[in-house]
Design an enzyme around this catalytic site. Structure first.
Site, PDB file in Angstrom:
ATOM      1  CG  ASP A 121      -5.820   1.563   1.124  1.00 46.07           C
ATOM      2  OD1 ASP A 121      -6.586   1.517   2.086  1.00 46.07           O
ATOM      3  OD2 ASP A 121      -6.119   2.049   0.019  1.00 46.07           O
TER       4      ASP A 121
ATOM      5  CG  ASP B  65      -3.541   5.001   1.537  1.00 44.81           C
ATOM      6  OD1 ASP B  65      -4.117   4.603   2.566  1.00 44.81           O
ATOM      7  OD2 ASP B  65      -3.855   4.642   0.396  1.00 44.81           O
TER       8      ASP B  65
ATOM      9  CG  ASP C 107      -4.514   3.814  -4.369  1.00 40.69           C
ATOM     10  OD1 ASP C 107      -5.024   3.768  -3.233  1.00 40.69           O
ATOM     11  OD2 ASP C 107      -5.155   3.621  -5.417  1.00 40.69           O
TER      12      ASP C 107
END
Length: 816
Positions: A503, A706, A702
């Site tokens: 990410d 996600d 995080d």
């Protein structure tokens, strides 16, 4: 008119996620119950071994000061079955617990320690309230509860006492046997046998009592183990020697050597003594695998200095600290609990929980972690998480559970061990038959000695310990480096990962974005626009929300409560602020709300080209303005990407951000591939696509959005600075949100798997070579026979060697 109620969500037994049965990725019926799964990966893993996911795993019980319920008990993992019938079935290896098994309880001298529960490192489904022997493998159970000050191990105390007493009797027995053979003992031959009998009997009967109890239990339950072999071998030699001494007339002539009858009292006693020594060494070494967790527990201070409302200060026990308390941390002291600095500044050494050796500067508003060490400054903090909620307590709980989890490679050892002991008994019988038929005189004497040697040298314990000891030590080493392994399977798979999906926000970037541009397209002023936006963003968990709220606060805006708030992860948010409809997000989100984003999106192109993330704001269903938020790339990300490329890992960045912003970040970091404007569902489908193409995928993220992707990846890696749901969905968590931790985790995975393979190779090789030699295969060529005593010494060292090899993982360098 009736409405059909929607079925309740069920829990995926593999990853713990809640699943709609009607829309699950698959279902599987086992033992009359149907289980539903969030993805095909979970379904496949469950089908391969359902019992492993329905067997309760006892997590570590953290006995940090101030933690309620610190006297014992178990903490079931998120994949436990809640159906007692299934637990009863999958725990069939507990040997029908309603019927006590002989040998499964501790010796009378071994008393339980109050509040502790015990489990077996080779068979973690076994949980007992008292110490003793595992009813499956016969090994000594060890405490589940991990305490900073280690409780005395009752099994180790008992085995040590038996060893020293046995050694005191075995030493003169061996000397007597040797001098008698050389005719130099000075004792009449007719008295030698009875004296040896008197010396050997206490050693075999009392010193070897635990082994015979466990061996008898294994015969009753048909779970054969190392104690089956030891008791058969030692018992046969001892019983024969007793008969030869007390009733020599019953001994056939084929046992006699030039008229005399050889006895094996010294061999029986020496075998028992050597096995006791092996148990002592092994128990001590196994205890050292828990040192990493004890070191973490020792970080917690015993007291905290609380500030009263009247300005007074007092030292209180840590268990009396509550959320909201103001605590003073003086220079050199340990931070008592998790919280935030509210006054003063200092540098804090967080190396024991993050693996980073450089102290971190802390000022007002910064978070601090309980157990870390304050530097030369002093500060006042507000307690936020105490007891079992602190990061330190959660680390210990995760590590303890992971240390008892089973890696897939363990299946190989389990399958071999299931056939090993019966095969050794068969080899021993065949050895006896061959030597008794065609061996040299005295045939039966040679047959007995070699058959006993075969039974003694074979050690399934070394094979069974090969994986658990490496996993326990590797997981503990990872905890010191800020790498929390939730289960051993993730650690095994990580070694094979060739694609890392990351990410952007909070993983590659700081995750602390700041507003640097505000543009309005209506009568609203910049302050009005940021006030409406911040009032709505207060209800969002997105990292950008905090920066918009902070920008409004800096401008003196008076925020109000938003109503009818709704959030769609990966798209945007909407709600009502002061009676006005407000929507914040990307162009697609505004289109979905029937708002024309064209003018806003066009103005945002230039800002995106300069870098940063642009969010569009609509008020009363009309374009109102845009806000640019700049999130700097982490300095550590550059080094991490370089090192991952050196490991031949392909990096793929997925982000919900605009393509221009994503392209800018990818170009600066040298990322192999990226996809922008990706929703949480699309992140999951992208990972599935990569896996279908043959890649072994790890996902690092995080945020809440996600979590689905983390669960779908072969290995989910949660950045520790993120949301709790991300931590729960991941197989590995990095305490510090630093991508370099992925490199460390991969090195840990490689080192652990290399250690496991060397252990398994040694165990297989040892038995492949040792059993034929004990059977006498070298005698026709070299005249070499292996005595039962030497076989016992070799067997003892095989188990100890496996444990000592595993302990080498404590020193592995993860930063090279």
């Amino acid at each position: 008119m009736t409405t059909e109620s929607k079925p309740a969500l069920v829990v995926d037994p593999v990853c713990g996620m809640k699943v709609d049965p009607e829309n699950s990725a698959g279902a599987f019926t086992w033992n009359g119950t149907t289980y539903h799964f969030c993805c095909k990966s979970c379904l496949n893993r469950f089908q391969a071994n359902p019992a492993s996911f329905l067997t309760p795993k006892s997590a570590a019980i953290v006995t940090l000061p101030g933690m309620p319920g610190s006297h014992g008990g178990t903490h079931p993992s998120r994949s436990d079955s809640t159906n007692p019938e299934h637990r009863d079935h999958t725990l069939h290896q507990e040997m029908k617990l309603k019927t006590p098994v002989a040998g499964s309880q501790p010796a009378a001298a071994t008393k339980p320690v109050a509040g502790l529960k015990y489990t077996c490192p080779m068979d973690p489904q076994i949980v007992r309230d008292t110490p003793g022997a595992c009813p499956i493998c016969g090994m000594a159970l060890e405490p589940i509860t991990i305490t900073a000050s280690s409780e005395p191990n009752p099994e180790l105390i008992d085995m040590t006492r038996r060893f020293w007493a046995s050694l005191a009797l075995t030493a003169p027995l061996v000397i007597l046997a040797m001098t008698s053979m050389l005719k130099h003992s000075g004792i009449p031959p007719r008295f030698v046998g009875p004296i040896e009998l008197l010396l050997a009997t206490p050693v075999v009967a009392w010193g070897g009592k635990p082994f015979f109890e466990r061996g008898l239990a294994s015969l009753k339950t048909r779970y054969f183990n190392m104690f089956t072999l030891i008791s058969l071998g030692t018992g046969s030699a001892y019983v024969y020697s007793v008969i030869a001494t007390l009733f020599p007339g019953f001994v056939p002539s084929s046992f006699r050597d030039h008229g005399s009858i050889p006895v094996y009292f010294e061999a029986s006693a020496m075998i028992v003594t050597l096995v006791l020594l092996g148990q002592v060494l092994e128990l001590r070494a196994r205890d050292r695998t828990r040192d990493a967790v004890r070191a973490l527990l020792a970080l917690a201070p015993k007291t905290a200095r609380r500030l009263g409302d009247d300005g007074s200060e007092e030292d209180i026990p840590l268990e009396n600290v509550h959320p909201g308390d103001r605590l003073r941390v003086r220079p050199g002291e340990k931070v008592p609990v998790d919280g935030a600095v509210i006054e003063g500044s200092s540098s804090v050494d967080e190396s024991m929980t993050t693996g980073e050796p450089i102290p971190v500067e802390k000022t007002s508003g910064d978070r601090v972690i309980g157990g870390t060490v304050n530097g030369s400054g002093g500060f006042v903090m507000r307690a936020e998480r105490v007891g079992s909620e602190t990061l330190l307590a959660r680390i210990v709980a995760i590590v303890g559970e992971a240390q008892r989890s089973r890696a897939p490679i363990q299946g190989l050892a389990d399958r071999v061990s299931g056939y090993f002991t019966p095969a050794v008994v068969l080899v021993s019988i065949v050895t006896f038959a061959i030597w008794a038929t065609i061996g040299p005189e005295p045939r039966l004497a040679h047959a007995l000695v070699n058959a006993v040697a075969v039974l003694i040298i074979a050690c399934p314990c070394a094979l069974g310990l090969a994986t658990p000891m490496s996993i326990m030590t590797g997981v503990g080493r990872g905890a010191h480096a800020g790498i929390l392994v939730r289960d051993a399977e993730a650690l095994e798979i990580l070694e094979r990962v060739d694609t890392l999906v990351v990410d952007k926000t909070g993983t590659l970037t700081e995750g602390k974005p700041k507003v640097d541009r505000i543009i309005t397209l209506s009568t609203f002023s910049e302050k009005d626009l940021i006030t409406f936006a911040a009032s709505l963003e207060r209800g969002s968990e997105h990292p950008l929300a905090g920066s918009i709220v902070a920008a409004a606060t800096d401008r003196g805006a008076a925020l109000v409560e938003a109503e009818s708030f709704r959030s769609v992860p990966g798209k945007g948010i909407a709600g009502t602020v002061s009676g006005r409809e407000v929507a914040i997000g990307g162009a697609d989100w505004l289109k979905e709300l029937s708002i024309d984003p064209a003018e806003l999106d066009a103005r945002g192109e230039t800002l995106r080209d300069e870098g940063g993330t642009v969010v569009l704001v609509a008020i009363d269903r009309a374009a109102a303005g845009l806000i640019r938020v700049f999130d700097p790339i982490k300095e550590s990300a550059f080094e991490a990407i370089k090192r991952l490329h050196e490991e031949k890992i392909k990096i793929v960045m997925l982000t919900g951000d605009h393509i221009k912003t994503a392209r800018s970040v990818a170009a600066r970091l040298g990322i192999d591939d990226f996809r922008a404007g990706v929703s949480p569902e699309e992140k999951g489908s992208t990972i599935a696509e990569l896996r279908r193409a043959g890649a072994t995928v790890a996902m690092a993220g995080d945020g809440v959005n996600d979590a689905p992707a983390l669960a779908l990846a072969d290995v989910g890696i949660a950045m520790g600075t993120g949301a709790d749901v991300a931590l729960e969905a991941a197989g590995i968590a990095l305490v510090k949100g630093d991508l370099r931790g992925v490199v460390r985790a991969r090195k840990l995975s490689r080192a652990t798997m290399r250690n496991i393979r060397s252990n398994l190779a040694f165990a297989f090789l040892y038995n492949t070579i040792g059993v034929p030699i004990a059977a006498g295969v070298l005698y026709p060529f070299f005249g070499i026979l292996l005595s039962p005593m030497l076989a016992s010494a070799a067997m003892t060292m095989s188990s100890v060697s496996v444990v000592l090899n595993a302990l080498r993982l404590r020193k592995v360098d993860l930063d090279r």
